[in-house]
Design an enzyme around this catalytic site. Structure first.
Site, PDB file in Angstrom:
ATOM      1  N   ALA A  78     112.746  65.266  87.382  1.00 31.49           N
ATOM      2  CA  ALA A  78     111.401  64.327  86.368  1.00 31.49           C
ATOM      3  C   ALA A  78     111.505  65.563  85.740  1.00 31.49           C
ATOM      4  O   ALA A  78     111.612  67.066  85.682  1.00 31.49           O
ATOM      5  CB  ALA A  78     110.958  64.014  87.299  1.00 31.49           C
ATOM      6  N   LYS A  79     110.650  65.048  84.368  1.00 29.13           N
ATOM      7  CA  LYS A  79     110.397  65.982  83.046  1.00 29.13           C
ATOM      8  C   LYS A  79     109.754  65.415  82.494  1.00 29.13           C
ATOM      9  O   LYS A  79     109.173  64.337  81.581  1.00 29.13           O
ATOM     10  CB  LYS A  79     111.421  66.547  82.408  1.00 29.13           C
ATOM     11  CG  LYS A  79     111.675  67.942  82.293  1.00 29.13           C
ATOM     12  CD  LYS A  79     111.470  69.252  82.860  1.00 29.13           C
ATOM     13  CE  LYS A  79     111.442  71.018  82.648  1.00 29.13           C
ATOM     14  NZ  LYS A  79     111.621  71.556  83.932  1.00 29.13           N
ATOM     15  N   GLY A  80     109.084  66.367  82.159  1.00 26.69           N
ATOM     16  CA  GLY A  80     107.939  66.001  80.718  1.00 26.69           C
ATOM     17  C   GLY A  80     108.412  67.006  79.085  1.00 26.69           C
ATOM     18  O   GLY A  80     108.339  67.422  79.279  1.00 26.69           O
TER      19      GLY A  80
END
Length: 397
Positions: A78-80
């Site tokens: 995931a990544k933000g």
């Protein structure tokens, strides 16, 4: 990026700050046992496509460190990302509101931490203000002994080596080991090798330190103020001591032989190794023509554009990809939390060096056998491991 059901991100969302109008993004590429892992970056110009690419990279990093005998079980990727200059006076407020909006995801599905533009201290402070007990709390149900695991990780973050936090050093140790593995494979002595590093923040600074201590000559470093170069070799420790919290070196501390050059001069440095350790998309189809180095080692995420990598490969420049090179920062968190290593610097460096040596060697051997690039080889290895992980552990727990 492919949009077939098998390859499309599981979750992709855009958030708009109701106060400033700035936007943030979250992409969960996949889940393993219901949990994903990936840092949160803040930079002006951050896009959803960028975050999606980083999330897919995290999926591969997790898979590449899969050890069937280890306690650490890979998570999904995931990544933000937040489109805001981290030095903007409004940045902290934007960060708090972003984390508050993402709170349900962080509590249940997404473990996160520092990335480009943010320190772990800032992330932790903002998370507490947003009502979160931790930014990695989604992984706690997967731990055998949550209390012991959290204490172990807290103790590890308190460890310092030469006055620098262990958490700031393990990533650069991994990058340096990837460089050394490539040099060893090519029969190049460390003492005859030169390197240029773009970025003297957490990752770039630690990489420069470990390479210098291994015997390489650091002939150029770049920060937001430009490039500092010296063909005789820079005093890395002096430069690190003179940098601010953003990795910018105080030019008044430069030695007499140090030259001040334009920001892009690191690309054309007379060196065998280039280490882009700052922003994404640093090497494009135009500036790649300036590069004479034999290896580009991606300490940053996505610093070399795919089209530029094709041109570099055609003229014999090898790119060691981010999904392998900078993966030990993430892995160290989980090795420590799950209990594969303790809160000890020697254990951390030993595990990092051993893992990076093995992974770099596997990747380069696969590339040679397949007649392809190291990146393609790394992707192929990850693609083989992902179904094994999914079958053993499941996506949703």
């Amino acid at each position: 990026m492919s949009t077939t059901p098998a390859d499309a991100p599981l979750v992709s969302l855009t958030w708009t700050d109701h106060v400033t109008g700035r936007q943030g993004y979250l992409v969960i590429d996949r889940l393993v046992r219901g949990v994903s892992s990936g840092g949160l970056r803040m930079r002006k110009g951050c896009t959803l496509d960028e975050v999606a690419g980083l999330a897919r990279g995290m999926t591969m990093k997790e898979a590449l460190h899969y050890d069937p005998q280890g306690r650490y079980v890979p998570l999904g990727g995931a990544k933000g990302g937040i489109d805001c200059d981290p030095q903007d006076p409004e940045a902290y407020g934007v960060l708090v509101r972003y984390l508050r909006a993402m709170r349900p995801h962080i509590e249940h599905f997404w473990t996160t931490g520092e990335d480009l533009g943010l320190t772990q201290t800032t992330v932790d402070s903002a998370a507490a203000e947003a009502g979160l007990s931790s930014t990695i709390q989604a992984v706690y149900p997967l731990l055998d002994d949550e209390r012991a695991a959290r204490r172990r990780l807290d103790d590890a973050f308190a460890v310092e080596v030469d006055g620098i936090g262990l958490d700031e050093l393990v990533g650069g140790c991994g990058v340096a080991e990837a460089v050394l593995a490539a040099l060893d494979r090519a029969g190049v002595a460390y003492g005859s090798a030169r390197a240029a590093v773009q970025g003297l923040g957490t990752m770039g600074g630690a990489t420069a330190r470990f390479l210098s201590r291994a015997g390489l000559k650091i002939v150029a470093v770049a920060d937001v103020e430009g490039t500092i170069a010296d063909p005789a070799g820079l005093d890395v420790e002096a430069l690190l001591a003179a940098r601010d919290a953003y990795g910018t070196v105080d030019r008044s501390a430069l030695a007499p032989g140090n030259r001040r050059l334009p920001g892009g001069a690191w690309l054309s440095a007379d060196a065998e190794v280039l280490v882009p350790a700052a922003v994404s998309y640093a090497v494009d189809t135009v500036n790649q023509s300036q590069i004479t180095a034999r290896w580009i080692v991606e300490a940053a995420n996505m610093p070399v554009l795919p089209e530029a990598e094709e041109l570099l490969a055609a003229r014999g420049v090898t790119v060691l990809p981010d999904v392998v090179v900078n993966s030990c920062t993430n892995a160290w968190w989980w090795w420590t939390l799950f209990g594969d290593i303790g809160a000890d610097a020697d254990e951390a460096f030993t595990r990092t060096r051993r893992s990076m040596r093995a992974l770099t060697g596997l990747m380069l051997s696969r590339a040679e056998a397949d007649g392809t690039t190291p990146r393609a080889a790394a992707h192929a290895i990850a693609a083989e491991r992902l179904p094994v992980i999914a079958e053993r552990f499941g996506r949703y727990g």
